[in-house]
Design an enzyme around this catalytic site. Sequence first.
Site, short mmCIF file in Angstrom:
data_model
loop_
_atom_site.label_atom_id
_atom_site.label_comp_id
_atom_site.label_asym_id
_atom_site.label_seq_id
_atom_site.Cartn_x
_atom_site.Cartn_y
_atom_site.Cartn_z
N SER A 35 40.23 49.86 47.85
CA SER A 35 39.85 48.53 48.33
C SER A 35 39.39 48.48 49.79
CB SER A 35 41.02 47.56 48.16
OG SER A 35 42.11 47.97 48.96
N SER A 75 46.00 50.13 53.65
CA SER A 75 45.56 49.32 52.53
C SER A 75 46.61 49.39 51.43
CB SER A 75 44.21 49.83 52.00
OG SER A 75 43.65 48.85 51.15
N CYS A 135 39.04 34.86 42.44
CA CYS A 135 38.69 35.72 41.30
C CYS A 135 37.46 35.19 40.57
CB CYS A 135 39.88 35.87 40.35
SG CYS A 135 41.22 36.84 41.09
N ASP A 184 43.05 31.26 46.05
CA ASP A 184 42.68 32.68 46.07
C ASP A 184 42.67 33.25 44.65
OD1 ASP A 184 43.60 35.47 45.89
OD2 ASP A 184 43.98 35.48 48.03
P1 NAI Z 1 50.23 34.47 36.48
O1 NAI Z 1 51.65 34.75 36.23
O2 NAI Z 1 49.79 33.12 36.89
O3 NAI Z 1 49.35 34.85 35.18
C1 NAI Z 1 49.54 35.96 34.38
C2 NAI Z 1 49.41 35.48 32.92
O4 NAI Z 1 49.41 36.61 32.04
C3 NAI Z 1 50.58 34.58 32.50
O5 NAI Z 1 50.10 33.33 32.04
C4 NAI Z 1 51.26 35.39 31.40
O6 NAI Z 1 51.82 34.56 30.39
C5 NAI Z 1 50.13 36.25 30.88
N1 NAI Z 1 50.57 37.46 30.18
C6 NAI Z 1 51.65 38.25 30.43
N2 NAI Z 1 51.73 39.25 29.55
C7 NAI Z 1 50.67 39.10 28.72
C8 NAI Z 1 50.19 39.84 27.59
N3 NAI Z 1 50.85 40.90 27.14
N4 NAI Z 1 49.06 39.41 26.97
C9 NAI Z 1 48.40 38.31 27.40
N5 NAI Z 1 48.81 37.57 28.46
C10 NAI Z 1 49.92 37.97 29.11
O7 NAI Z 1 49.76 35.55 37.56
P2 NAI Z 1 48.41 35.48 38.45
O8 NAI Z 1 48.71 34.80 39.72
O9 NAI Z 1 47.31 35.02 37.59
O10 NAI Z 1 48.23 37.03 38.79
C11 NAI Z 1 47.92 37.98 37.79
C12 NAI Z 1 47.79 39.36 38.44
O11 NAI Z 1 46.66 39.38 39.32
C13 NAI Z 1 48.96 39.79 39.29
O12 NAI Z 1 49.14 41.18 39.16
C14 NAI Z 1 48.53 39.45 40.70
O13 NAI Z 1 49.24 40.17 41.66
C15 NAI Z 1 47.07 39.82 40.63
N6 NAI Z 1 46.14 39.19 41.58
C16 NAI Z 1 44.98 39.88 41.82
C17 NAI Z 1 44.03 39.37 42.67
C18 NAI Z 1 42.78 40.14 42.92
O14 NAI Z 1 42.05 39.80 43.84
N7 NAI Z 1 42.46 41.16 42.17
C19 NAI Z 1 44.22 38.08 43.36
C20 NAI Z 1 45.45 37.40 43.01
C21 NAI Z 1 46.36 37.96 42.14
#
Ligand code: NAI
Length: 484
Positions: free
Chosen positions: A83, A78, A242, A237
């Site tokens: 998870s 994992s 989410c 996804d």
């Molecule tokens: P993304 O890049 O589309 O969105 C992240 C956002 O956070 C961006 O718009 C960015 O401007 C903003 N950001 C960065 N620093 C910030 C701060 N200090 N304050 C406020 N906003 C800030 O990325 P995405 O695809 O949304 O992924 C986000 C995270 O979630 C990643 O770590 C990804 O790997 C993870 N993820 C988790 C999943 C889950 O099932 N738990 C599924 C898919 C992604």
Amino acid sequence: ASTGAGSKVRDITLADFGRKEINLAEVEMPGLMACRAEAGDSKPLAGARISGSLHMTVQTAVLIETLHHLGADLRWCSCNIFSTQDHAAAAVAAAGTSAVFAWKGESLEEYWECTLNAVTWPEADEKGTGMDIIVDDGGDMTLLIHEGVKAEKAYEKDGTLPDPSSTTNAEFKLILTIIARELPKTPHKWRDIAARCVGVSEETTTGVHRLIQMAKNGELLFPGINVNDSVTKSKFDNLYGCKHSLPDGIMRATDVMLAGKRAVVAGFGDVGKGCAQALKAAGCVVYVTEVDPICALQACMEGFRVLRLESVVAEADIFITTTGNKDIITVDSMHKMKNNAIVGNIGHFDNEIDMAGVEGFPGIVRENIKPQVDRFVFPDTGRGVIILAEGRLLNLGCATGHPSFVMSASFTNQTLAQIELWTKRGTGAYEHGKVYVLPKHLDEKVARLHLEKLGAELTELSKEQADYINVKVEGPYKPETYRY
Ligand code: NAI
């Protein structure tokens, strides 16, 4: 084949239950089942050893068994200590479709041992003990290999072993400890592994950031396919997944009434958009924090208040981080929160929330409510914050992650990426050190495979219409710059 022999799972007697849920999931995963049907007996992955580091859930079991059906020999761990669904791990291990090294609630030491196990075949073949292709989620497996190679080169040069005390990062200490332990026994292992590896397909935003950084620095030792940025991955996804699993995680963990509560979503990217929508739909008053003016404007236009954390920290009830960035909620912020404010992260790593700060706060009292739910009480104010999954992704830590249907889209991209890397090895199609996305016709194919299940009727272009908008009747339908 290594099969399930040597697997380490929590409880193999959970296999029957796991199998029942896998059987249900297969019906909800039409993309993966179509990959099996399309391949028939042709086994496009025959001869490939695949190592996976991706949440060992029921949905991942269907991915593993698809890759197995396509001919691969697999070992799996994992990519997060909380998870794993133990019944899914047990079912895969019992069926022998992959060796599995994963259980819910691993220690960090165990986590890295599992990763080591997943890349190490007990029997060496002519290319050694490693794998040919990697399925990674967050980049930890790729990281381990690259750190191993660095350490071997230093060891060969002047006999120095990596020094775990050289870093304050707890996880890095563990990686270096494992590498230092193994190095004298197998001084060429990591270079052999890197040399045979025809590529990695990376699942998530954070892992893709890591890959692109390595490629930029000229450090990436094999090709990468960025699965995350297939449209049928991140726009489904990250968003709808989410949207489903965030409230599921909060509710299973706390049973709190969402309607009427004030919730802060940090980050309005794909994940943040899904989380904010879900909380709004549940009746929360939703605030968004953003650094990117484009995403901030999108949040405004969706009717969310865009504020800085400080402006709402003392009033909000629920705080969710989705940024993939670090230090989003500090211990100072948590100290100012209302009693029993809920704090959770759905981004890939736990460093979005200052867990070390809260755990190290003088006199803090930690009250464990149940696994993956803790209340930390500040001694000076007497107020507590409820932290989910120790700051690790709460949808997989406190619930079961995304549902099968959306994971089918993600994992069909993974399967196509693995087939691309394996069947085009040695052709120069995917160059070492570079990161690729799958071509748009495959992205459209993934979507197409999921329409029938939802009863959709897709309109077909006439030849005249296709000519008029300058596309082919069979697609692709959009230019690369289109943002969906
Ligand atoms: P993304 O890049 O589309 O969105 C992240 C956002 O956070 C961006 O718009 C960015 O401007 C903003 N950001 C960065 N620093 C910030 C701060 N200090 N304050 C406020 N906003 C800030 O990325 P995405 O695809 O949304 O992924 C986000 C995270 O979630 C990643 O770590 C990804 O790997 C993870 N993820 C988790 C999943 C889950 O099932 N738990 C599924 C898919 C992604």
